[in-house]
Write a protein that holds these residues in place. Sequence first.
Motif, PDB file in Angstrom:
ATOM      1  N   SER A 164       4.513  -7.369   1.191  1.00 35.63           N
ATOM      2  CA  SER A 164       4.171  -8.705   0.711  1.00 35.63           C
ATOM      3  C   SER A 164       2.826  -8.583  -0.001  1.00 35.63           C
ATOM      4  O   SER A 164       1.895  -7.963   0.519  1.00 35.63           O
ATOM      5  N   TYR A 165       2.707  -9.171  -1.191  1.00 41.94           N
ATOM      6  CA  TYR A 165       1.537  -8.895  -2.032  1.00 41.94           C
ATOM      7  C   TYR A 165       0.221  -9.302  -1.385  1.00 41.94           C
ATOM      8  O   TYR A 165      -0.810  -8.672  -1.576  1.00 41.94           O
ATOM      9  N   TRP A 166       0.241 -10.380  -0.565  1.00 42.03           N
ATOM     10  CA  TRP A 166      -1.030 -10.856   0.008  1.00 42.03           C
ATOM     11  C   TRP A 166      -1.618  -9.872   1.013  1.00 42.03           C
ATOM     12  O   TRP A 166      -2.802  -9.920   1.300  1.00 42.03           O
ATOM     13  N   ASP A 167      -0.795  -8.948   1.524  1.00 43.62           N
ATOM     14  CA  ASP A 167      -1.325  -7.943   2.447  1.00 43.62           C
ATOM     15  C   ASP A 167      -2.275  -6.976   1.750  1.00 43.62           C
ATOM     16  O   ASP A 167      -2.932  -6.162   2.406  1.00 43.62           O
ATOM     17  N   PHE A 168      -2.332  -7.031   0.415  1.00 37.06           N
ATOM     18  CA  PHE A 168      -3.206  -6.135  -0.333  1.00 37.06           C
ATOM     19  C   PHE A 168      -4.498  -6.817  -0.787  1.00 37.06           C
ATOM     20  O   PHE A 168      -5.317  -6.201  -1.446  1.00 37.06           O
TER      21      PHE A 168
ATOM     22  N   ALA B  34       4.993  -7.464  -9.639  1.00 39.49           N
ATOM     23  CA  ALA B  34       5.869  -6.321  -9.907  1.00 39.49           C
ATOM     24  C   ALA B  34       5.628  -5.782 -11.314  1.00 39.49           C
ATOM     25  O   ALA B  34       5.537  -4.564 -11.526  1.00 39.49           O
ATOM     26  N   GLU B  35       5.475  -6.669 -12.277  1.00 45.41           N
ATOM     27  CA  GLU B  35       5.254  -6.222 -13.660  1.00 45.41           C
ATOM     28  C   GLU B  35       3.951  -5.430 -13.776  1.00 45.41           C
ATOM     29  O   GLU B  35       3.907  -4.346 -14.371  1.00 45.41           O
ATOM     30  N   GLY B  36       2.880  -5.965 -13.187  1.00 39.70           N
ATOM     31  CA  GLY B  36       1.578  -5.282 -13.271  1.00 39.70           C
ATOM     32  C   GLY B  36       1.626  -3.903 -12.633  1.00 39.70           C
ATOM     33  O   GLY B  36       1.079  -2.930 -13.185  1.00 39.70           O
TER      34      GLY B  36
ATOM     35  N   VAL C  60      -3.134  -5.825  -7.858  1.00 39.03           N
ATOM     36  CA  VAL C  60      -2.323  -4.901  -8.666  1.00 39.03           C
ATOM     37  C   VAL C  60      -2.917  -3.490  -8.606  1.00 39.03           C
ATOM     38  O   VAL C  60      -2.199  -2.498  -8.434  1.00 39.03           O
ATOM     39  N   ARG C  61      -4.249  -3.401  -8.711  1.00 37.44           N
ATOM     40  CA  ARG C  61      -4.907  -2.085  -8.649  1.00 37.44           C
ATOM     41  C   ARG C  61      -4.614  -1.388  -7.331  1.00 37.44           C
ATOM     42  O   ARG C  61      -4.164  -0.250  -7.293  1.00 37.44           O
ATOM     43  N   ASP C  62      -4.850  -2.081  -6.226  1.00 39.34           N
ATOM     44  CA  ASP C  62      -4.694  -1.445  -4.913  1.00 39.34           C
ATOM     45  C   ASP C  62      -3.239  -1.137  -4.597  1.00 39.34           C
ATOM     46  O   ASP C  62      -2.918  -0.107  -3.995  1.00 39.34           O
TER      47      ASP C  62
END
Length: 267
Positions: A152-156, A53-55, A245-247
């Motif tokens: 969910s972050y892992w989906d990216f 979230a911070e990134g 974070v980029r995507d």
Amino acid sequence: MDKSVFLEDLDAFAYREALASGEAIVLIPVGSLEQHGPHLPLGTDTILSSHFAEGVARRLGALVAQPIAYGYKSQQKSGGGNHLPGTVSLDGATLIGVARNLVKSFLNQGVRHVVFINGHFENYQFLYEGIDLALEDLGIKPGAEQSGLLLSYWDFVSEQTLKEVYPGGFPGWDIEHGGVLETSLMLHLEPARVAMDRLVDGPAAVLPRFDRLPVVPERTPATGCLSSAAGSSAAKGGLLYGQVVRDLAVDLGSELLHEPAPAVVPA
Ligand code: ZN
Ligand code: MN
């Protein structure tokens, strides 16, 4: 020091200013208090979702709210099971209620978009329901400017990154609990909170295609991890974190920072 993106660091007048634009985006990390084997802290899911979230917030000019630090019950096939010491969870109805209250509060104060950044597999559908009920409470209908989002972050994680992180083949998201992904991310982001000397290497869990309750405890490896974290490294964590974070920022930015392109009407 950079200006903080965390709401807990903001004073009320700075927050008011952020709201005044009418375009404020608030990201809410969601995690768990859950055993992650002998080498990772119980707060791993909350710690990681907060870092993502911070990134993303730094790239989007968004704000990060206090995390939801408890999650829905750990399931044997994705987190080892809710029976294990160190795993302290919420009932589904409680998590729905927390999510609903937070979305309602932020949207009521004039936040344009609330985004749950999830880091604990089992939470997802309860967060979805919380957003849906909050929108119903507020009378927000399709086409409205305000919205709630979740991911969910892992989906990216991209195919290319997976190939580099798992040269021997990807074991699957379901048994990643306490494995190479979470351990590498922690080594990159919070090395002082990882005890690699306590890591236990062993075969991945073999789990049935069904869920059974109460669980059969022997199905969860004694470590509490569903796959081995051997082969984890800070370099892999850096690759994962940077790419995700980029995507994530690209997707959320194109969705939320610009007015949607007008539909093409045939002449
Ligand atoms: Zn986890
Ligand atoms: Mn988890």
